[in-house]
Design an enzyme around this catalytic site. Structure first.
Site, mmCIF file in Angstrom:
data_model
loop_
_atom_site.group_PDB
_atom_site.id
_atom_site.type_symbol
_atom_site.label_atom_id
_atom_site.label_comp_id
_atom_site.label_asym_id
_atom_site.label_seq_id
_atom_site.Cartn_x
_atom_site.Cartn_y
_atom_site.Cartn_z
ATOM 1 N N GLU A 109 11.879 -4.362 4.852
ATOM 2 C CA GLU A 109 10.945 -3.560 5.651
ATOM 3 C C GLU A 109 11.318 -3.560 7.134
ATOM 4 O O GLU A 109 10.550 -3.097 7.959
ATOM 5 C CB GLU A 109 9.510 -4.062 5.467
ATOM 6 N N TYR A 145 0.816 -1.221 0.000
ATOM 7 C CA TYR A 145 0.000 0.000 0.000
ATOM 8 C C TYR A 145 0.846 1.266 0.000
ATOM 9 O O TYR A 145 0.319 2.370 0.000
ATOM 10 C CB TYR A 145 -0.896 0.023 1.255
ATOM 11 N N GLY A 146 2.176 1.099 0.043
ATOM 12 C CA GLY A 146 3.049 2.266 0.218
ATOM 13 C C GLY A 146 4.095 2.354 -0.877
ATOM 14 O O GLY A 146 3.781 2.302 -2.069
ATOM 15 N N THR A 147 5.350 2.421 -0.438
ATOM 16 C CA THR A 147 6.441 2.673 -1.386
ATOM 17 C C THR A 147 6.726 1.484 -2.297
ATOM 18 O O THR A 147 7.483 1.624 -3.253
ATOM 19 C CB THR A 147 7.732 3.038 -0.633
ATOM 20 N N LEU A 148 6.105 0.337 -2.024
ATOM 21 C CA LEU A 148 6.324 -0.830 -2.899
ATOM 22 C C LEU A 148 5.364 -0.850 -4.097
ATOM 23 O O LEU A 148 5.537 -1.659 -5.011
ATOM 24 C CB LEU A 148 6.152 -2.138 -2.114
#
Ligand code: PCA
Length: 167
Positions: A106, A31-34
């Site tokens: 992570e 849901y983020g930087t990936l």
């Protein structure tokens, strides 16, 4: 989808040993930087880390607080279901090598914890349980940060992500 014989899938529990060669894949919700187009997406594309196959776009079934927090402007899904928005992201089926790589990338379990949540995958009839990197312990003021529903490091919030190599 992982079958019932897939001992380390999101449905059935803990990973097998590191030399497992069963080829099982487990769904991970990012849901983020990936996500595609975000600063760390390239690590999912790098075959040197293992395998990740895009399954589709998805939203969490329940609302969660997604905030940008800390001095490095890092996206964090707080493990507080019921508050915030149904968060947008992408599902990847990853092999065990990639899952272990992502845990390290992570900084799990120190910075993020790999937990499970259910998502509505575009085009799928039933909800899908996925692994996800969430945050269980945080300063109380993070709960009062603005809640996003679809993270973009270049968004109007103006909080530019600081890549790890620049910290
Ligand atoms: N990386 C993981 C967790 C938050 C982040 O920036 C992701 O994209 O899902």
């Amino acid at each position: 989808m992982p079958g019932p014989e897939c001992k380390w899938s999101a449905e059935s529990g803990a990973p097998r040993g590191p030399n497992d060669s069963s080829g099982c894949l487990a769904p991970v919700f990012v849901y983020g930087t990936l996500k595609t187009g975000q600063p760390n997406h390239r690590v999912l594309l790098d075959g040197a880390h293992g395998r990740a196959a895009f399954r589709g776009r998805a939203r969490t079934l329940e609302p969660y607080p997604l905030v940008i927090a800390g001095e490095h402007n890092i996206p964090r899904l707080l493990n507080l279901p019921g508050r915030g928005h149904r968060v947008a992201g992408e599902v990847y089926e990853v092999d065990e090598r990639m899952l272990r790589f992502l845990d390290e990338f992570e900084d799990c379990p120190d910075m993020y914890q790999r937990t499970r949540l259910r998502v509505a995958l575009e085009g799928a009839r039933a909800p899908l349980e996925c692994f996800v990197y969430t945050t269980a312990t945080y300063p109380p003021e993070w709960v009062h940060l603005p809640y996003l529903d679809d993270y973009d490091s270049q968004g109007k919030h103006g909080l530019r992500y600081h890549p790890r190599e620049n910290r």
